[in-house]
Structure formats: structure tokens, C-alpha cells
Design an enzyme around this catalytic site. Structure first.
Site, PDB file in Angstrom:
ATOM      1  N   ASP A  31       0.830  -1.226   0.000  1.00  0.00           N
ATOM      2  CA  ASP A  31       0.000   0.000   0.000  1.00  0.00           C
ATOM      3  C   ASP A  31       0.856   1.264   0.000  1.00  0.00           C
ATOM      4  OD1 ASP A  31       0.700  -0.298   2.730  1.00  0.00           O
ATOM      5  OD2 ASP A  31      -1.355  -0.033   3.484  1.00  0.00           O
ATOM      6  N   ALA A 117      -2.141  -8.494  17.097  1.00  0.00           N
ATOM      7  CA  ALA A 117      -2.166  -9.724  16.309  1.00  0.00           C
ATOM      8  C   ALA A 117      -2.111  -9.451  14.816  1.00  0.00           C
ATOM      9  CB  ALA A 117      -3.413 -10.540  16.651  1.00  0.00           C
ATOM     10  N   SER A 122      -6.388  -1.175  15.744  1.00  0.00           N
ATOM     11  CA  SER A 122      -6.339   0.295  15.798  1.00  0.00           C
ATOM     12  C   SER A 122      -7.228   0.918  14.729  1.00  0.00           C
ATOM     13  CB  SER A 122      -4.903   0.796  15.692  1.00  0.00           C
ATOM     14  OG  SER A 122      -4.244   0.211  14.613  1.00  0.00           O
ATOM     15  N   GLU A 154      -3.828   8.451  12.520  1.00  0.00           N
ATOM     16  CA  GLU A 154      -2.849   7.429  12.909  1.00  0.00           C
ATOM     17  C   GLU A 154      -1.430   7.840  12.492  1.00  0.00           C
ATOM     18  OE1 GLU A 154      -4.074   3.436  12.671  1.00  0.00           O
ATOM     19  OE2 GLU A 154      -2.077   2.642  13.052  1.00  0.00           O
ATOM     20  N   ASP A 166      -5.593  -0.524   6.103  1.00  0.00           N
ATOM     21  CA  ASP A 166      -6.391  -0.988   7.236  1.00  0.00           C
ATOM     22  C   ASP A 166      -7.661  -0.152   7.410  1.00  0.00           C
ATOM     23  OD1 ASP A 166      -4.188  -2.593   7.480  1.00  0.00           O
ATOM     24  OD2 ASP A 166      -3.331  -1.471   9.153  1.00  0.00           O
TER      25      ASP A 166
HETATM   26  C1  GLA Z   1       0.163  -2.645   8.417  1.00  0.00           C
HETATM   27  C2  GLA Z   1      -0.118  -1.247   7.885  1.00  0.00           C
HETATM   28  C3  GLA Z   1      -0.726  -1.316   6.495  1.00  0.00           C
HETATM   29  C4  GLA Z   1       0.106  -2.187   5.559  1.00  0.00           C
HETATM   30  C5  GLA Z   1       0.429  -3.512   6.233  1.00  0.00           C
HETATM   31  C6  GLA Z   1       1.366  -4.346   5.422  1.00  0.00           C
HETATM   32  O1  GLA Z   1      -1.035  -3.328   8.610  1.00  0.00           O
HETATM   33  O2  GLA Z   1      -1.001  -0.587   8.751  1.00  0.00           O
HETATM   34  O3  GLA Z   1      -0.869   0.003   5.972  1.00  0.00           O
HETATM   35  O4  GLA Z   1       1.260  -1.524   5.156  1.00  0.00           O
HETATM   36  O5  GLA Z   1       0.988  -3.347   7.518  1.00  0.00           O
HETATM   37  O6  GLA Z   1       0.752  -4.767   4.250  1.00  0.00           O
END
Ligand code: GLA
Length: 384
Positions: A31, A117, A122, A154, A166
Site C-alpha cells: 500500500d 495480532a 487500531s 494514525e 487498514d
Molecule cells: C500494516 C499497515 C498497512 C500495511 C500492512 C502491510 O497493517 O497498517 O498500511 O502496510 O501493515 O501490508
């Protein structure tokens, strides 16, 4: 910031929203390289109840905190609020930064996403709070706008340099689908993810691996990717085509940086291949892509751990069609595509992984089955 203990009753109009955690089906560390991801929302989530106050204070309570504890926040400045409260206060800060000068609120949160995990507890917290706040203050923000607000919170308030996957999954995913997101254009597409009609299931195994050093390692991976893109003369690794990759990578002198870039470019290809198979109603055929993603994370990007590698290996030997670590890495959860029942079903595969962990003296892993669930949604807020 004060932390006090008082008996408190919430009354007055409130908004209550639930936002889910996620597993990422495929597309790891792509991402922030402006590439592709394919997460799905899961049943674990956070429910936030937001009730405006007549002053500018935030009074924060959590069902998971000590009973009766209220965290009172009066100053919204990055670095001034810590722990889970920062993820809530950060939403107010990001809204203020965006010009929405909303007042204070009583905020109560109640969540069941395992923390640490790699399931985006978050994002679930931020997105539930932002959705409820936007509604109760009548801000009229769209879901993509709420993704930007929570991501800004964040990144710039909590101070975690993550990408946009996320929050996008938590806000934009829909039941029965994986969310295909182009992290450059922010275009999304709902991709059917109906495993049960194919006699399949998605098993998640929480490896219970301690997450030491994650933040520094994550930032280090970002820097390596930026360095590789600069050397290759492209804005982001997204712009490096798969065809001719190895020749192009000869231009990257540092061997480790070369492997980091190889992971990102090949992973983008695997996301596109997975999307094509799911659109062709072939979820049974994505297993090898999942496993190849894991191998790439293990050998090229070096973000796995002994326990997640073991969980993947044992799941595959127990009959999983494919398996990979999901999320930011250095532990966390493994996903395994398995038969929905029988000798290679979720219970059998989970039992094999549990036995392998026990033999090594590792803490018991925690298995559960997930489906593609809905993103953030309103829930009735009739009681405080
Ligand atoms: C975390 C970050 C995401 C992404 C993943 C890896 O979850 O929050 O933005 O970069 O790692 O794919």
C-alpha cells in the site's frame, strides 16, 4: 490529560457505530508503495458510542479498561495522549485539522479485536469512533473521507507511518467480498469472496508472537522501498513492471534493497492474479498465490518469524490449499485456505499447528475461522 475514576452515566443523544478489524488476503507492504491490496473485514471489531458534550473535553471510557476509569483529554496535540486514548483523540485532532471544529464528547468503546495480532484493532477503533463522531455532529463525511481522517490521525497524531489499507478495509469492505484497493488512485472494487459455496473456509491462526521492534522494522522497510524506487527512477515501486524485473533489479547495487523491491513488485502481480481468479469464481485456485506471497515475505522482505513460518508449513502439510502471514509482520496471524470440513478442514489443520507449537514449547496459537463481513456500520444506540 487526566485519568480519573468516577461513576458516570451517559445520557443525551448519541451515535453508535461498529467498525471491523481485517485480514489481508494478499498484498503485503504494497500500500505505501502505491500498489494493490486485497483485505477483507472480519467479525471482530470495535463499537464506539459518541455523545457530544457542552465543553471541549473528551471523556474516554473503554469496556476493556479498568472499571470506572475515565481518561479526560483537554489538549489535542500529537504526543500529548498515549495508549488507546491516542487513537480516539487523534480522530478529533484530524477532524480539527480538516476544518471540522467539533466540540468535546463522551466516548465509550468496546472491542474484541485481538490487540497486536496484526488484525487492525487500531483501524477498527479509529473508524468506529470517526463514524460515530461524524454522524452525531452531522459532518456529512463520506466513507472515503473518513478513511483519510482516520489515516491522518494514525500517521500524524499517533505517529505510526502505515499505509491506507487498514482504514480502507474497515470503512469500505462489504459482506461477502474482499476489497480490491489501488492505493495510488484509491479506486476500489468489491471482489466476490464466497468460500463456503466452494466447500472452502478461511482459517486464521494467531501465532501469539511477541511484536518487539515492529515499528522500527516497518519504517525500515518503507525506507528500503523508497530507496529502490529512487534508484530505479520511478515515483514508487508500483511503477516497476513485472516483465523484465530481474534485469531491471540489476541496477540496484545493494542486494538487500533488491530483494525488498522484488517482494513488492511480485506481490503486486500476485494481487492482480488473485483478483482475476476470484472474479472468475475460482477461489479454489488462489492457494499457490497465497503461499508464494508468504515465501516472498519470508525470503525477500524478511518480515516473518519462526512461529508464523512454522504455522504456514504445518498448515500446508496438513492439507491447506495455501497459507501466508497476514498484516504488517514479525509475528501476528497466519491465514490458511482450507476445506470447510473433513481431514483437511479448519479443526484438523488448527490441531496440526497446535501440536507443532506444543512440540517446540511455544505458547498455544489461537485458531478461528473468518468470513468476509461488512465494513463500518451503525448499531442501535438506545442505552448509554
Ligand atoms: C500494516 C499497515 C498497512 C500495511 C500492512 C502491510 O497493517 O497498517 O498500511 O502496510 O501493515 O501490508
Amino acid at each position: 490529560v487526566r485519568s480519573v475514576t468516577v461513576a458516570r452515566r451517559l445520557d443525551g443523544p448519541a451515535s453508535r457505530w461498529r467498525a471491523p478489524g481485517r485480514v489481508n488476503l494478499i498484498g503485503e507492504h504494497t500500500d505505501y508503495n502505491q500498489g494493490f491490496v486485497l483485505p477483507l473485514a472480519i467479525g471482530f471489531g470495535v463499537t464506539a458510542t459518541v455523545r457530544p458534550r457542552s465543553d471541549a473535553w473528551l471523556h474516554l471510557t473503554s469496556a476493556q479498561a479498568a472499571s470506572g476509569e475515565v481518561i479526560e483529554v483537554s489538549t489535542l496535540a500529537p504526543g500529548a495522549v498515549h495508549g488507546w486514548a491516542a487513537y480516539v483523540a487523534g480522530v478529533w485532532w484530524a477532524l480539527h485539522q480538516g476544518g471540522w471544529r467539533i466540540g468535546g464528547a463522551d466516548v465509550h468503546v468496546d472491542g474484541d479485536v485481538p490487540v497486536g495480532a496484526g488484525l487492525s484493532s487500531s483501524a477498527a477503533l479509529e473508524c468506529s469512533v470517526a463514524s460515530a463522531a461524524a454522524e452525531v455532529f452531522g459532518l456529512g463525511l463520506s466513507r472515503p473521507e473518513l478513511v483519510q481522517v482516520t489515516r491522518r490521525s494514525e500517521n500524524d497524531f499517533v505517529g505510526v507511518p502505515n499505509g491506507i489499507m487498514d482504514q480502507s478495509a474497515s470503512m469500505l469492505a462489504t459482506a461477502g467480498n474482499a476489497l480490491f484497493l489501488d492505493a495510488r488512485t484509491l479506486k476500489t472494487e468489491q471482489v466476490p469472496f464466497a468460500l463456503s459455496s466452494h466447500g472452502l473456509a478461511m482459517l486464521v491462526i494467531d501465532s501469539k508472537t511477541p511484536h518487539a521492534l515492529v515499528d522500527g522494522e516497518y519504517a525500515a522497510r518503507r525506507r528500503s522501498c523508497e530507496a529502490a524506487a529512487a534508484t530505479l527512477g520511478v515515483p514508487a515501486l508500483r511503477d516497476v513492471p513485472l516483465a523484465g524485473l530481474e534485469e531491471r533489479l540489476q541496477g540496484v547495487a545493494d542486494e538487500q534493497t533488491r530483494r525488498r523491491a522484488r517482494h513488492v513488485v511480485t506481490e503486486n502481480g500476485r494481487v492482480l492474479d488473485t483478483v482475476a481468479l476470484l472474479q472468475a469464481d475460482r477461489p479454489d485456485a488462489i492457494g499457490s498465490l497465497l503461499t508464494a506471497s508468504h515465501v516472498s515475505m519470508r525470503d525477500d522482505f524478511e518480515i516473518t518469524s519462526d512461529r508464523v513460518d512454522l504455522a504456514v508449513d504445518v498448515a500446508l502439510r496438513a492439507g491447506a490449499l495455501g497459507a501466508r502471514m497476514t498484516g504488517g509482520g514479525f509475528g501476528g496471524c497466519v491465514i490458511a485456505l482450507v476445506q470447510s470440513s473433513g481431514p483437511s478442514g479448519p479443526a484438523a489443520v488448527a490441531a496440526a499447528v497446535e501440536a507443532a507449537f506444543a512440540a517446540k514449547g511455544y505458547a498455544s496459537p489461537v485458531p478461528f475461522v473468518v468470513q468476509a463481513e461488512a465494513g463500518a456500520h451503525r448499531v442501535a444506540a438506545t442505552t448509554g
